[in-house]
Design an enzyme around this catalytic site. Structure first.
Site, mmCIF file in Angstrom:
data_model
loop_
_atom_site.group_PDB
_atom_site.id
_atom_site.type_symbol
_atom_site.label_atom_id
_atom_site.label_comp_id
_atom_site.label_asym_id
_atom_site.label_seq_id
_atom_site.Cartn_x
_atom_site.Cartn_y
_atom_site.Cartn_z
ATOM 1 N N ASP A 1 0.813 -1.209 0.000
ATOM 2 C CA ASP A 1 0.000 0.000 0.000
ATOM 3 C C ASP A 1 0.848 1.262 0.000
ATOM 4 O OD1 ASP A 1 -2.097 -1.701 0.067
ATOM 5 O OD2 ASP A 1 -2.957 -0.983 1.947
ATOM 6 N N CYS B 1 5.075 -2.393 8.232
ATOM 7 C CA CYS B 1 5.394 -1.066 8.779
ATOM 8 C C CYS B 1 5.156 -1.013 10.282
ATOM 9 C CB CYS B 1 4.586 -0.005 8.060
ATOM 10 S SG CYS B 1 5.047 0.172 6.319
ATOM 11 N N SER C 1 -5.244 4.731 5.412
ATOM 12 C CA SER C 1 -4.167 3.851 5.838
ATOM 13 C C SER C 1 -4.236 3.708 7.348
ATOM 14 C CB SER C 1 -2.820 4.456 5.432
ATOM 15 O OG SER C 1 -1.766 3.842 6.137
ATOM 16 N N ASP D 1 -1.347 -5.601 4.536
ATOM 17 C CA ASP D 1 -2.770 -5.327 4.719
ATOM 18 C C ASP D 1 -3.728 -6.327 4.085
ATOM 19 O OD1 ASP D 1 -5.290 -4.198 4.887
ATOM 20 O OD2 ASP D 1 -4.678 -2.220 4.228
ATOM 21 N N GLU E 1 -6.720 4.268 -0.185
ATOM 22 C CA GLU E 1 -6.339 4.789 1.122
ATOM 23 C C GLU E 1 -5.934 6.252 0.997
ATOM 24 O OE1 GLU E 1 -3.338 2.332 2.856
ATOM 25 O OE2 GLU E 1 -4.790 0.843 3.545
#
Length: 724
Positions: free
Chosen positions: A81, A196, A476, A123, A450
């Site tokens: 993403d 992340c 996000s 994700d 996002e």
């Protein structure tokens, strides 16, 4: 050990060809007696959350062999993403969840695994794999790649992450930092492999799977580079082989209303990503569990917010792991003043959830606060309702400044994320504005992009406590601030967000769970009457199909294709026949069909025979899985001499009438599946009750106003096509 699923491809004389192919892939005769363990990996060399998963796969393969199983590794795709952010590539991120689910289902079914180990990290990959596993329903355990360590700010030495880089872009744009300082931040904020480092969507989902019972303790928090992670991968592989031999527990036994409550309670306690709401709704739908946004608000109201990680706080997932991990949070919130907030449930470890919680230790009361010192008495996520969100909208309450919990401002509207980014960086957004980003929902985007870039630009420009943002898109997990997403209905399906004008007054009341525009019903109706009909932005390819069949955010952005095509399959609608044998036909003997009608310049040939099996059972299956259209068939007749003996009647199936089709359709000969499907693909499932009634049927007589002959087959087809 019970009979294995893999016996379908390895046992018996008739499976000699299958075994020969398996031998060609390196298996031995002795392997044919062992359970086949699918290893669903998502390795990609260029995605930081996944670039190390090839090595993870190697560890897991060997561990499966050591435990007495046969590893069978395959890969799914993995969209990053962050790399896809703020350009058209982000439109593919959420849709990739469906492709992953389909690929997992396909490979597992085609190759008859006895159990499966899923190795996701980022994700959409995490929920996508579970959607596929729920369909296949074989023993499945999740073992993610692990979170990334945080970076260090080059000047202050404070922890940084990907969100720090996005916010630095906004700061550089308004002159708060230099370009050279921005470059230093981008070079140091993502130090290595892993998802992340904040409580963004990937880590939120990997943590939730511990509470769902689908992953071992530590799955969501042990860093990717921590040696303990190797032990977790090996333990997961061993458990997969054990579950294969025992035949369970199965995903549908683990994903229940109770376990979903446990997962959402955890989510509220740690203020996870708003995307968890979207994915949890889709998971519940796939598992056949009735779960709603209202239920999530109820859980939020009773759950204290005790663990605030980045982007809402300064701690990262590595700090949570040091403090005791997910089981430690669950231990803290297990009960509140005598009220039980969790339900004991089975897990893939073979131990109950409460037994796992009992073994947890809490080592930092600032990372995981006590119940008498929460960040707030209620959860970190909230669902808002009002004329702007009749079917709900979601906000990460834990990431909103106290001064922005109640906010009234004037709309400044953008019809895409790209327009919004240009407007924010161009100085169009001022204090007191409510930024409206629309036509970015699942259908309108398509793909529900996002919005990390625009929200970060707002924060970076110093507008975080004077500007709010609402969108039918999503955010996000790195987003924070007064940002309300998942607005449903979305603009592309006629939602009020699409009718807003610059200057309209919008009120966001997070404590009251309300969001509204100060417009009268008469004004809304007048604007709706003048509004232009939405048309898809993208023609051709996967995204056009996705836009046509996806539901809005209140459904988890699940595909309606499953409702339509799935019901056709379960009801056995194989349309057309080589010749007419209908008892009501006036012909003296069976005869061939005439030439197929030419529709839109394309001649569509007849297809296979009518379904002759147990229609009642097929309908029951369709209802239980899809809760939508129910279809049964009448007698078979040819189009040349057919008088249509059709009628339509409504059928309540415990769903919102505004969203779904409630019909039982009795059809006497529809020649072409393509034509039938085209009828059922009309605008957003809002279908006209178009029907031709039997002349000798009381319902038909009552429904017909002018009498006369029934329309011809060609006329009926023309009406069907005109309804699109």
């Amino acid at each position: 050990m019970k009979k294995m699923t893999s016996d379908q491809i390895k046992v018996g004389v008739e499976r000699a060809p299958h075994r020969s192919l398996l031998f060609a892939a390196g298996m031995s005769r002795s392997d044919m007696k062992k359970p086949f363990i699918g290893i669903c990996n998502s390795y990609e060399s260029f995605v930081p959350g996944h670039c190390h998963l090839d090595r993870v796969g190697a560890v897991v393969r060997q561990a499966v062999i050591d435990a007495g199983g046969v590893p069978m590794e395959f890969n799914t795709i993995a969209v990053c993403d962050g790399i896809a952010m703020a350009h058209p590539g982000m439109k593919y991120s959420l849709p990739s969840r469906e492709l992953i689910a389909d690929s997992v289902e396909t490979i597992a079914r085609a190759h008859c695994f006895d159990a499966m180990i899923c190795i996701p990290n980022c994700d959409k990959i995490v929920p996508g794999m579970l959607l596929g596993a729920l369909r296949v329903n074989i023993p499945t355990i999740f073992a993610s790649g692990g979170p990334m360590a945080p970076g260090k700010h080059p000047k202050t030495g404070k922890d940084t992450d990907l969100n720090s880089v996005f916010e630095a872009v906004g700061a550089e744009n308004v002159g708060k930092i230099t370009k050279k300082e921005l470059e230093k931040v981008e070079e140091t904020s993502c130090p290595g492999c892993g998802s992340c480092s904040g409580m963004f969507t990937a880590n939120s989902m990997n943590c939730l799977y511990e509470a769902l019972g689908l992953a071992l303790p530590g799955n969501g928090t042990i860093l990717a580079v921590d040696p303990r992670r190797i032990d977790l991968w090996k333990a997961a592989a061993k458990r997969a082989v054990e579950m294969a031999k025992k035949g369970g527990p199965l995903p549908r036994e683990l994903v229940t209303r109770d376990s979903l409550d446990n997962a959402l309670t955890l989510d509220m306690a740690m203020g996870g990503s708003t995307n968890t709401v979207l994915h949890t709704l889709a998971i519940a739908r796939e598992a056949g569990v009735d779960y709603s946004l209202k239920r999530m608000n109820e859980i939020s109201a009773r759950t204290p917010y005790i663990c605030k990680l980045a982007p809402s706080g300064h701690y990262h997932v590595s700090d949570l792991d040091r403090a005791g991990g997910i089981m430690a949070i669950l231990k803290r919130i297990k009960s509140k003043k005598g009220e039980s907030l969790l339900v004991d449930a089975p897990t893939v470890s073979g131990k109950s959830l409460f037994r796992q919680i009992a073994a947890a230790k809490i080592s930092d009361d600032d990372v995981i606060r006590t119940l008498d010192n929460p960040y707030s008495a209620d959860g970190g996520l909230a669902v808002l309702w009002g004329n702007l969100a009749e079917r709900g909208a979601v906000v990460k309450k834990g990431g909103v400044a106290p001064s922005m919990m109640n906010f009234t401002g004037r709309a400044i509207c953008f019809d895409s994320q790209e327009e919004a980014c240009e407007g924010i960086l161009g100085g169009k957004v001022k204090p007191g504005h409510v930024v409206v980003i629309r036509y970015e929902g699942p259908k309108g985007g398509p793909g529900m992009q996002e919005m990390l870039a625009p929200t970060s630009y707002i924060i970076g420009a110093g507008l975080g406590e004077s500007v709010a943002l609402i969108t039918d898109g999503r955010f996000s997990g790195a987003t924070h601030g007064a940002c309300v997403g998942h607005v449903s209905p979305e603009a592309a399906e006629g939602g009020l967000i699409g009718l807003l004008k610059n200057g309209d007054e919008i009120t966001i009341d997070i404590p009251g769970r309300k969001i509204s525009a100060k417009l009268t019903k008469a004004e809304i109706a007048a604007r709706a009457k003048k509004a232009k009909k939405w048309s898809p932005r993208i023609k051709g390819g996967w995204l056009e199909r996705y836009a046509r069949f996806v539901g809005n955010a209140s459904t988890g952005a699940s595909l309606k294709t499953l409702v339509l095509a799935g019901v056709l399959a379960f009801a056995g609608v194989l349309l057309g026949a080589p010749s007419c044998t209908g008892s009501a036909c006036n012909a003296s003997a069976p005869h061939d069909f005439p030439d197929a009608p030419i529709i839109a310049g394309k001649k569509l040939p007849p297809t296979g025979p009518f379904f002759t099996g147990d229609v009642a059972a097929a309908i029951d299956e369709a209802e239980s899985r899809h809760k939508a259209v129910v279809i049964s068939l009448g007698r078979q007749m040819c189009p040349r001499c057919l008088k249509l003996y059709n009628y339509l009647e409504t059928k309540q199936l415990k769903l919102d009438p505004a969203k779904c089709i409630y019909l039982k359709l009795h059809v006497d000969n529809l020649e072409h599946r393509e034509i039938f499907m085209s009828y059922f693909e009309t605008a957003d499932n809002h279908l006209p009750y178009l029907g031709v009634h039997r002349a000798d049927d009381p319902l038909g007589k009552a429904a017909r106003s002018g009498g006369g002959d029934l329309p011809s087959y060609r006329e009926f087809l023309k009406d069907l096509l005109a309804a699109q």
